[in-house]
Write a protein that holds these residues in place. Structure first.
Motif, short mmCIF file in Angstrom:
data_model
loop_
_atom_site.label_atom_id
_atom_site.label_comp_id
_atom_site.label_asym_id
_atom_site.label_seq_id
_atom_site.Cartn_x
_atom_site.Cartn_y
_atom_site.Cartn_z
N MET A 1 0.81 -1.13 0.01
CA MET A 1 -0.20 0.21 -0.07
C MET A 1 0.77 1.30 -0.12
N TYR A 2 0.63 2.20 -0.71
CA TYR A 2 1.27 3.45 -0.91
C TYR A 2 0.40 4.45 -0.11
N ARG A 3 1.28 5.12 0.91
CA ARG A 3 0.58 6.20 1.72
C ARG A 3 0.58 7.58 0.78
N TYR A 4 1.51 7.98 0.19
CA TYR A 4 1.69 9.22 -0.64
C TYR A 4 2.90 8.94 -1.42
N ILE A 5 2.89 9.79 -2.53
CA ILE A 5 3.94 9.92 -3.61
C ILE A 5 4.44 11.43 -3.61
N LYS A 6 5.58 11.52 -3.54
CA LYS A 6 6.06 13.07 -3.91
C LYS A 6 6.93 12.97 -5.16
N GLY A 7 6.50 13.51 -6.31
CA GLY A 7 7.30 13.78 -7.28
C GLY A 7 7.07 14.77 -7.97
N VAL A 8 7.55 14.79 -9.40
CA VAL A 8 7.18 15.81 -10.42
C VAL A 8 6.19 15.45 -11.61
N VAL A 9 5.27 16.19 -11.57
CA VAL A 9 4.07 16.02 -12.59
C VAL A 9 4.82 15.98 -14.11
N THR A 10 4.71 14.94 -14.88
CA THR A 10 5.38 14.61 -16.06
C THR A 10 4.06 14.64 -17.34
N GLN A 11 3.01 14.34 -16.87
CA GLN A 11 1.90 14.20 -18.02
C GLN A 11 0.57 14.65 -17.22
N ILE A 12 -0.30 15.17 -17.91
CA ILE A 12 -1.58 15.45 -17.48
C ILE A 12 -2.67 15.02 -18.60
N THR A 13 -3.69 14.18 -18.29
CA THR A 13 -4.76 13.73 -18.96
C THR A 13 -6.10 14.22 -18.46
N PRO A 14 -7.20 14.06 -19.14
CA PRO A 14 -8.53 14.15 -18.41
C PRO A 14 -8.59 13.64 -17.18
N GLN A 15 -8.16 12.28 -17.10
CA GLN A 15 -8.64 11.12 -16.23
C GLN A 15 -7.35 11.12 -15.07
N HIS A 16 -6.24 11.02 -15.59
CA HIS A 16 -5.12 10.97 -14.53
C HIS A 16 -3.78 11.80 -14.94
N ILE A 17 -2.66 11.68 -14.10
CA ILE A 17 -1.44 12.38 -14.09
C ILE A 17 -0.53 11.28 -13.90
N VAL A 18 0.76 11.73 -14.58
CA VAL A 18 1.80 10.99 -14.23
C VAL A 18 2.89 11.72 -13.24
N VAL A 19 3.20 10.90 -12.38
CA VAL A 19 3.88 11.47 -11.20
C VAL A 19 5.26 10.81 -11.27
N GLU A 20 6.31 11.51 -11.43
CA GLU A 20 8.07 10.74 -11.59
C GLU A 20 8.71 10.97 -10.34
N ASN A 21 8.89 9.68 -9.80
CA ASN A 21 9.70 9.73 -8.54
C ASN A 21 10.99 8.63 -8.79
N ASN A 22 11.99 9.41 -8.35
CA ASN A 22 13.21 8.47 -8.73
C ASN A 22 13.40 7.55 -10.08
N GLY A 23 12.93 8.26 -11.07
CA GLY A 23 12.97 7.59 -12.32
C GLY A 23 11.97 6.58 -12.75
N ILE A 24 10.76 6.60 -11.74
CA ILE A 24 9.64 5.68 -12.08
C ILE A 24 8.53 6.71 -12.08
N GLY A 25 7.66 6.58 -13.21
CA GLY A 25 6.44 7.27 -13.53
C GLY A 25 5.22 6.66 -12.88
N TYR A 26 4.57 7.09 -12.13
CA TYR A 26 3.39 6.57 -11.57
C TYR A 26 2.07 7.09 -12.19
N LEU A 27 1.14 6.19 -12.81
CA LEU A 27 -0.02 6.67 -13.26
C LEU A 27 -1.09 6.79 -12.16
N VAL A 28 -1.52 8.04 -11.86
CA VAL A 28 -2.26 8.20 -10.74
C VAL A 28 -3.65 9.00 -11.22
#
Length: 186
Positions: A1-28
């Motif tokens: 389970m992930y409690r939070y993610i801190k990173g840089v927003v690299t992509q935005i769509t109408p349904q989700h964002i991609v947050v990059e943290n340590n070289g991994i892009g999380y689709l949120v």
């Protein structure tokens, strides 16, 4: 389970964002993805929804919105998609107020929520959205005033929360305060 993610927003769509943290892009999946900006560092509180065939990561600006989302998906017939549409549409305080006041008509304005679902939400959640420690915002200005008065009289937050839950705030402030005091003095 992930409690939070801190990173840089690299992509935005109408349904989700991609947050990059340590070289991994999380689709949120986000209720309001356009509140973020590409290149902006952000912290999202998250919920990982697991089904047999799908893992979905949901992200929210604050813990209050996440807690409301979790309460909504606990309601029979309300899935993550419906809960996301509810928390995306309006302020958490307004949604909580509508549920606490039994305003099913207000809840039907959200996409995918009919009268039957709105009534189920009210049935399942009414009285469960205001926490004992008053961390969730109080419902009305009168309840805030009564809570402040009780705190000034020396009552602790747990006692105040119990009193607040048992007071009708449709009445005048002085009557609401008297009602809260009579509950506490039982």
């Amino acid at each position: 389970m992930y409690r939070y993610i801190k990173g840089v927003v690299t992509q935005i769509t109408p349904q989700h964002i991609v947050v990059e943290n340590n070289g991994i892009g999380y689709l949120v999946l986000s209720p309001i993805p356009y509140q973020y900006k590409i290149g902006e560092e952000t912290t999202l509180v998250t919920y990982l929804h697991v089904r047999e065939d799908l893992f979905s990561l949901y992200g929210f600006k604050d813990d209050e919105t996440l807690q409301l989302f979790l309460k909504l998906i606990s309601v029979s017939g309300i899935g993550p998609k419906s809960a996301m549409s509810i928390v995306a549409y309006d302020d958490s305080t307004k949604i909580i107020t509508a549920i606490e006041q039994g305003d099913a008509k207000y809840l039907t304005k959200f996409p995918g929520i009919g009268m039957k679902s709105a009534q189920q939400i009210i049935l399942d959640l009414k009285g469960k959205l205001v926490s004992d420690d008053l961390d969730v915002k109080l419902i009305s200005d009168n309840s805030k005033d009564v809570a402040a008065a009780l705190e000034a009289l020396g009552y602790n937050k747990k006692e105040i929360a119990k009193a607040i839950k048992n007071v009708d705030f449709d009445q005048e402030l002085d009557k609401a305060l008297k009602s809260a005091l009579s509950y506490l003095l039982k």
